[in-house]
Structure formats: structure tokens, C-alpha cells
Design a protein around this motif. Structure first.
Motif, mmCIF file in Angstrom:
data_model
loop_
_atom_site.group_PDB
_atom_site.id
_atom_site.type_symbol
_atom_site.label_atom_id
_atom_site.label_comp_id
_atom_site.label_asym_id
_atom_site.label_seq_id
_atom_site.Cartn_x
_atom_site.Cartn_y
_atom_site.Cartn_z
ATOM 1 N N GLU A 57 33.145 26.618 30.005
ATOM 2 C CA GLU A 57 32.031 27.568 30.029
ATOM 3 C C GLU A 57 31.440 27.733 31.424
ATOM 4 O OE1 GLU A 57 27.707 28.016 27.828
ATOM 5 O OE2 GLU A 57 29.352 27.006 26.790
ATOM 6 N N ASN A 88 30.084 28.968 24.085
ATOM 7 C CA ASN A 88 28.883 29.786 23.891
ATOM 8 C C ASN A 88 28.768 30.786 25.047
ATOM 9 O OD1 ASN A 88 26.465 30.715 22.838
ATOM 10 N ND2 ASN A 88 25.253 29.135 23.860
ATOM 11 N N ASN A 464 31.474 33.586 21.984
ATOM 12 C CA ASN A 464 30.257 33.753 21.209
ATOM 13 C C ASN A 464 30.200 35.081 20.463
ATOM 14 O OD1 ASN A 464 27.819 32.602 20.376
ATOM 15 N ND2 ASN A 464 26.649 33.754 21.874
#
Length: 509
Positions: A57, A88, A464
Motif C-alpha cells: 500500500e 485499502n 478498496n
């Protein structure tokens, strides 16, 4: 991966630019967007593997930030896929996941910690695991204390197994424990075969309890390895591990854990008062360390802490207090953490209750001792993981040198509290912290990551926004410029033409 990226760089067209971003636990930009092949090749060659778990990420967020100043067409992700399958992050650009070939079988240490035993020794636990594609094998686990071998145990690793080995060592003095796994077969990753554990000396706890609190001193006398103050011919320590007090003047004593009895903190005296009437506990936090296995339902309190009119529970929380037990008209027990100190406030006096006559009272006192052990770092110890070293207490506002494996060198400055924090530890091994007027501190950093040892790789990444990116089935090839080939063919054609028109004509007789 380096070979494949090098081929991509070698095939860049003159108008194409590339930005190299490397990521492990964190991400960093290695080069700006450039078509300078020499700069790209040197930056690629200088990349080294770090012994930390991979986090995708961070690199995606860095790429997103780079795209705001220098828009790009696509992100090429080269990895073995050993990172979480879900991130995410909402994908704002195209991504091409180029997955490398899977690694071979691997075995390693995934956990190493210690717990203090009642006799003042340390019980050490070492857990070993294998990768998902590993077969059964055997090996040995060697344990060293301050460099001397103290245990040597055979290990049988079955497929899918994760054995946990236990050892007991003396705790009379501080020591460094090194656990090393030696295998009889092939092992893909060597950095997870060693773990270091720093153990403090299991010294007795220093506990202050005034003699008038006889019930507490009696309960503490049944617990081993305690020095109860005040006592004759025993100098007071610089810091008490636990202070139990019912007078304001004793609260000035330096302590890691402080338990007040029948006192209302000054900042709460406008919010709560103590009335002389019987009351009972309505509810209490059974999961709180200080109230574990302590029952208050049959305890009668002759002090009734009462909230001042219109005072809500939020008022206590705003001041940093957490209610551990509630009475009929207000909190009975509050807890407040301030820096490295934990304050437990009994708003009632235990001598004016039936608590000392209940089985829960010695358990309550024992819980306070366990909290003091934990706060002093004497209850358990965990091996430090790579990435960032734990905070170290040193002399305040001084410079210190840090030396580690693979030529790691760094200089850090301690803060006003005498702490060194945020020291990076990218490689497995021992790090030595030294400075003027201070003894060298050695801390071992271990990988200790079950996902890394398992070498488990994902084929898909779920973002996400529910977008799924699948690893490419074919390798991305760089664009090949035809300019040099066409120029060479043109040059050959010119040579042939020149030869044809300038060859000698045959003589005619």
C-alpha cells in the motif's frame, strides 16, 4: 526481478521515461522520471533486499503522489507477491502485476519470547514454521546465552507443522539470548533462521506500602521476590515499581504503578464527593488487568463515591480517566495512564469495606504486582523485529552511533527524556548503540514473520474499490527501437551501391 527490469530499461525509446520505486515495509523513490539509462541501471543495481515484511500500500500511495506532479501511463509492479492480498487503496491508474517465479522450500523462526517464572527464571519459547510448499525435514535449534551454548535440541518439522519449543534460563543477570536454526536440507531464506532476545535481570520488585495499610502488607508478604518499603536499614530505591498509598504526601514518591486508597484526585474533587453510606458495585471491567478474577458483587463499601449533579461519565474520560468499576452513584475505581506511569485510584478506602475479607483481595494485590512487573519490563520479553528498533533509554540530548549488519551506520540524537527512537533496522542481526560516556547497548533484530517465512504469494490483489488485479500471464517486454536496424540496413545498401558503380569494367579487346 532485477534482470527483467534491466531488460525493460535497455529497451526504452528515447522519448520514454521511467521512475523506479522500491518498497519493502516502506516505499521510497529511487530515481525521478528519467530516460537516462546509466542512472536507471546504477539505481537498479544498488537495490538490496531488506529483511522486513512487504507492504504494497505504501508504494501505491507514493506512486499516486508522484502522478500529481508527473502524470504517467502505467505502473509495472514486479514482486514475488508475498504481501497481503487486500489493500485499502482505490486504484487511480493502470497497474501491471508482474509476478516472479515462486521460491523453493523454506523453514524459519517465526516467534521468540520469554515469560518470567515464579522462581525468578525466564522461560523462553521459540516457534518454528515452514513454507507452504515445504516437505518434512529435520534440524537442530541451538540456544546461546551471552555467546555460550546452553541448549541444543533436535527439531522435526512436518509438512504444515509449527512446533513450539520451551527452554528455561537463569535470570540473575541481564543477558542476550540467540536462537539459531540449522536444517539438514535446503532452505530458501537464511534471514529467518536466527532470533535474538534481550532479557533483563529478574530483580525483586520495590514496593512501598505504609505500615498502617496492614492488609496490603500481609497480602504482599505471600508473594515471592518483593522488597516491601519502608523497612529499617534498607535504603529507598530511586524509583518504586509499585506504590500503594492513602495519604497525599506519599503520592510524591516516584513510581511506575501507583495505587491510591480512599483518595480523590485533585482534578476530580469538583466532579465527585465521598459520602458516608453503604453501597455496592454495579458493574466492573472483568477484562482489566487489575480486576482479573476479582469479584465485587458481594463486597459492601461503607464509602459511596457520588458524582456531583449533572456530571456525566464523559467528564472523567475527558480528563484521561477510565472507569474500571461503577458504584450506585458514581465510579468506584478509576485508572489513568500518564506517560510511563499507571495510576489506579480506589475512591473508597479498603479498610471501610469487606474487600479485605474476600478471596478477591489477595488476587487484586497480585494483579497490581503483575502490572508492576509488566511496567518494569520484568514480566515478559519479546524479540525485537526488523523494521524499527524499540525505543532505548540513554543519556538525554546526546549523539549516539548505531552500527549494524551489512555495513549499516547511522548517527542519532536522544531527546530530552533520554530516549532514542525510530532507529531503522532493515537487516537481521545485532545493532550496537554507542556514545561518549555510555556503555554500548546491543539489540538483536529478528525477522519473526510467519507470512515471510511461509513465502505465501498472492496471484490477485483486491483494492478498496472492489477492483481485482491479476498477475500477468506473460512477461512485459520493453519497446524495441528499429532505428538502429534500419540505419544499419541503409548503410549496407549504400555500400553495395557504391561498390556496384565503382567496380572496374572488364577490358574489351
Amino acid at each position: 526481478v532485477k534482470k527483467r527490469v534491466r531488460e525493460l530499461i535497455d529497451g526504452l525509446l528515447p522519448e520514454q521515461e521511467v521512475c523506479l520505486v522500491a518498497f519493502s515495509k516502506a516505499a521510497r523513490r529511487v530515481t525521478p522520471f528519467t530516460n537516462n539509462l546509466r542512472e536507471l541501471r546504477e539505481a537498479l543495481a544498488g537495490l538490496e533486499i531488506e529483511d522486513v515484511p512487504g507492504e504494497l500500500e505504501e508504494s501505491l500511495r507514493l506512486a499516486q503522489a508522484l502522478g500529481r506532479s508527473a502524470p504517467f501511463d502505467k505502473v509495472l509492479l514486479y514482486s514475488d507477491g508475498n504481501f497481503p492480498a487486500q489493500t485499502n487503496f482505490e486504484l487511480p491508474f493502470k497497474i501491471d502485476f508482474q509476478k516472479s517465479e515462486p521460491a523453493a522450500a523454506n523453514y524459519g523462526i517465526v516467534a521468540c519470547n520469554a515469560r518470567r517464572t515464579p522462581g525468578g527464571h525466564w522461560q523462553i519459547f521459540v516457534q518454528v514454521a515452514s513454507s507452504t510448499n515445504a516437505e518434512s525435514t529435520t534440524g537442530t535449534l541451538e540456544l546461546k546465552q551471552n555467546g555460550a551454548v546452553i541448549a541444543h535440541e533436535n527439531v522435526a518439522l512436518t509438512k504444515g507443522g509449527s512446533p513450539r519449543l520451551a527452554f528455561e534460563v537463569t535470570g540473575d543477570q541481564a543477558s542476550t539470548i540467540e536462537a539459531r536454526l540449522e536444517l539438514n536440507g535446503f532452505d530458501a531464506l537464511s534471514s529467518d533462521n536466527t532470533a535474538w532476545l534481550t532479557l533483563p535481570s529478574t530483580r525483586p520488585l520495590a514496593v512501598f506500602v505504609p505500615e498502617r495499610l496492614a492488609s496490603y502488607r500481609h497480602a504482599l508478604a505471600a508473594i515471592e521476590r518483593l522488597i516491601i518499603f519502608p523497612q529499617a536499614n534498607q535504603p529507598a530505591p530511586p524509583v518504586y515499581d509499585l506504590v500503594i498509598a492513602d495519604r497525599e504526601e506519599d503520592l510524591a514518591l516516584p513510581a511506575r504503578i501507583r495505587c491510591t486508597v480512599g483518595l480523590i484526585p485533585q482534578d476530580l474533587q469538583k466532579l465527585i464527593t465521598n459520602e458516608n453510606r453503604n453501597s455496592r458495585a454495579i458493574d466492573w471491567r472483568r477484562d482489566s488487568p487489575v480486576l482479573q478474577h476479582v469479584a465485587l458483587d458481594d463486597v459492601v463499601f461503607m464509602d459511596q463515591p457520588t458524582r456531583v449533579a449533572e456530571t456525566q461519565d464523559e467528564a472523567f474520560a475527558q480528563l484521561g480517566y477510565e472507569a474500571l468499576a461503577q458504584g450506585e452513584r458514581g465510579p468506584l475505581i478509576l485508572e489513568r495512564r500518564s506517560g510511563d506511569t499507571v495510576n489506579v485510584h480506589l475512591l473508597f478506602h479498603t479498610d471501610r469495606s469487606t474487600l479485605p475479607f474476600r478471596v478477591g483481595f489477595p488476587i487484586f494485590v497480585s494483579n497490581l504486582v503483575q502490572m508492576a512487573l509488566a511496567q518494569a519490563g520484568l514480566a515478559e520479553a519479546n524479540a525485537a523485529s526488523t523494521g524499527v528498533l524499540p525505543a532505548i533509554n540513554v543519556a538525554p540530548e546526546r549523539s549516539f552511533r548505531i552500527e549494524g549488519p551489512a555495513g549499516f551506520r547511522r548517527t542519532e540524537h536522544s531527546d530530552a527524556r533520554g530516549q532514542l527512537s525510530g532507529i531503522p533496522a532493515p537487516r537481521v542481526g545485532e545493532y550496537v548503540i554507542s556514545g561518549d560516556g555510555a556503555d554500548a547497548v546491543r539489540i538483536g533484530a529478528s525477522l519473526l514473520s510467519a507470512p515471510e517465512t511461509s513465502l505465501a504469494a498472492v496471484d490477485q490483489i483486491l483494492f478498496n474499490d472492489q477492483l481485482i488485479v491479476t498477475a500477468a500471464a506473460t512477461t512485459t517486454k520493453g519497446d524495441r527501437s528499429l532505428w538502429w536496424a534500419l540505419a544499419f540496413l541503409g548503410f549496407v545498401a549504400v555500400l553495395v551501391e557504391w561498390w556496384w558503380f565503382h567496380r572496374r569494367s572488364p577490358l574489351t579487346l
